[in-house]
Design an enzyme around this catalytic site. Structure first.
Site, PDB file in Angstrom:
ATOM      1  N   LYS A   1       0.841  -1.200   0.000  1.00  0.00           N
ATOM      2  CA  LYS A   1       0.000   0.000   0.000  1.00  0.00           C
ATOM      3  C   LYS A   1       0.874   1.248   0.000  1.00  0.00           C
ATOM      4  O   LYS A   1       0.650   2.184  -0.777  1.00  0.00           O
ATOM      5  CB  LYS A   1      -0.911   0.021   1.231  1.00  0.00           C
ATOM      6  CG  LYS A   1      -2.050  -0.964   1.156  1.00  0.00           C
ATOM      7  CD  LYS A   1      -2.804  -1.033   2.477  1.00  0.00           C
ATOM      8  CE  LYS A   1      -3.938  -2.042   2.395  1.00  0.00           C
ATOM      9  NZ  LYS A   1      -4.547  -2.372   3.677  1.00  0.00           N
TER      10      LYS A   1
ATOM     11  N   GLN B   1      -4.727  -1.235   9.738  1.00  0.00           N
ATOM     12  CA  GLN B   1      -4.726  -2.606   9.224  1.00  0.00           C
ATOM     13  C   GLN B   1      -5.302  -3.562  10.271  1.00  0.00           C
ATOM     14  O   GLN B   1      -4.815  -3.613  11.407  1.00  0.00           O
ATOM     15  CB  GLN B   1      -3.285  -2.998   8.860  1.00  0.00           C
ATOM     16  CG  GLN B   1      -3.140  -4.349   8.214  1.00  0.00           C
ATOM     17  CD  GLN B   1      -3.749  -4.405   6.814  1.00  0.00           C
ATOM     18  OE1 GLN B   1      -3.703  -3.448   6.054  1.00  0.00           O
ATOM     19  NE2 GLN B   1      -4.336  -5.538   6.478  1.00  0.00           N
TER      20      GLN B   1
ATOM     21  N   ASP C   1     -11.358   3.010   4.038  1.00  0.00           N
ATOM     22  CA  ASP C   1     -11.749   1.605   3.996  1.00  0.00           C
ATOM     23  C   ASP C   1     -13.268   1.441   4.056  1.00  0.00           C
ATOM     24  O   ASP C   1     -13.775   0.332   3.956  1.00  0.00           O
ATOM     25  CB  ASP C   1     -11.132   0.856   5.191  1.00  0.00           C
ATOM     26  CG  ASP C   1     -10.076  -0.138   4.745  1.00  0.00           C
ATOM     27  OD1 ASP C   1     -10.019  -0.432   3.535  1.00  0.00           O
ATOM     28  OD2 ASP C   1      -9.318  -0.614   5.612  1.00  0.00           O
TER      29      ASP C   1
END
Ligand code: NDP
Length: 300
Positions: free
Chosen positions: A54, A98, A121
């Site tokens: 990422k 994460q 997200d």
């Protein structure tokens, strides 16, 4: 093999080219450098590889990237404080923590602390609500990637029967919302669904997000259907040598490819789209935070 193979890697490359163009425009016309902060807690090797990817792709797009690697023992209060700091930082337009986080940290509490404006997200209740009622904002990354591949393959999805197997907050539920918004007739299947094979056989579009290797059989697929395999499962591969493994999806690919009209491979299908969609979402949030209309070619 009859089915067309849907090349997610190639599509993601094209998407990244469009993203880089929008980054350049935001910089030159508005003085905005989209910024993404990624927070990882602990040393899960899978998560570390993913987070490194990422960060690398963020920089390649010309975006601002920040990576915070916190020790396994970090307190929940310290993670919350970092998220609050990033919420207030004008250089950051997207925050990603994460998951999973270690057990002593409440992931829901962390998610709910992320500013919905920076929730790339699409995990916060506000972002999920916006997705459901169709307001502009970030869209769950993996489902967005699936939708783009489907639209590219089929054009209009209106009136098609879509069956999604799996109802997680991460994949299945947002996928259903997106397909509904595209006028599909959506069926959600899960572990309590009766006669799953028959349910799948009705579908023009099958999205498999279960986490069980090769569970969806070839003879469950309606001839000509489009199959999107979200699953990523590592299985033993003794044919490659002792102790070797390989990745497979939730669909029995070889058998399904004999009947489907088009199918995503694993790897190389949905996987490459997820990170590209995260970067697309960062352009969306950077635009919205600055009162600009987000580019439409990053969601279609
Ligand atoms: P979850 O474990 O959160 O959800 C799995 C879903 O599958 C649940 O809704 C469960 O039903 C359902 N299910 C389990 N067993 C069966 C069964 N026998 N029949 C029908 N349904 C069943 O998984 P995720 O949604 O997070 O992930 C699914 C897969 O997608 C995994 O392989 C994951 O690695 C992969 N993935 C890939 C991504 C990518 O970028 N390509 C991104 C995210 C995930 P119930 O709710 O009833 O328990």
């Amino acid at each position: 093999m009859a089915a067309k193979i849907i090349d997610g890697k190639l599509f993601a490359e094209g998407l990244r080219t469009r993203i880089a163009g929008h980054v350049a425009r935001l910089k030159s016309e508005h003085g905005i450098t989209p910024g993404l902060a990624v927070v990882i807690v602990g040393h899960d090797p899978g998560s570390q590889v993913y987070v490194a990817q990422k960060a690398k792709q963020t920089v390649e797009m010309g975006m601002h990237s920040e990576k915070y690697e916190l020790p396994e023992t970090v307190s929940e209060a310290d993670v919350l404080a970092l998220v609050e700091k990033l919420n207030a930082d004008p250089a950051i337009h997207g925050i990603l923590v994460q998951l999973p986080v270690p057990k002593h940290i409440d992931s829901l509490k962390i998610i709910q602390t992320i500013s919905p404006d920076k929730d790339v997200d699409c995990f916060t209740p506000t972002s999920v609500g916006k997705l459901v009622i169709g307001l502009p904002g970030p869209v769950s990354c993996t489902p967005l990637g699936c939708l783009m591949l489907l639209r590219d393959q089929l054009g209009s999805l209106a009136g098609l029967d879509a069956v999604i197997i799996g109802r997680s907050n991460l994949v299945g539920k947002p996928m259903a919302q997106l397909l509904l918004a595209d006028n599909c007739t959506v069926t959600m299947a899960h572990s309590r669904t009766k006669n799953l094979a028959e349910v799948v056989r009705r579908a023009d579009i099958v999205v498999a997000a279960v986490g069980r290797p090769k569970m969806i059989q070839g003879d469950w697929i309606k001839p000509g259907a489009t199959v999107i395999d979200v699953g990523i499962n590592r299985i033993d591969a003794p044919e490659r040598g002792e102790g070797k493994t390989r990745l497979v999806g939730d669909v029995d690919y070889a058998a399904a490819a004999e009947v489907a009209g088009a199918i995503t491979p694993v790897p190389g299908g949905v996987g490459p789209m997820t990170i590209a969609c995260l970067l697309a979402n960062t352009i969306t949030t950077a635009s919205l935070i600055n009162g600009l209309v987000p580019p439409s070619d990053l969601t279609a």
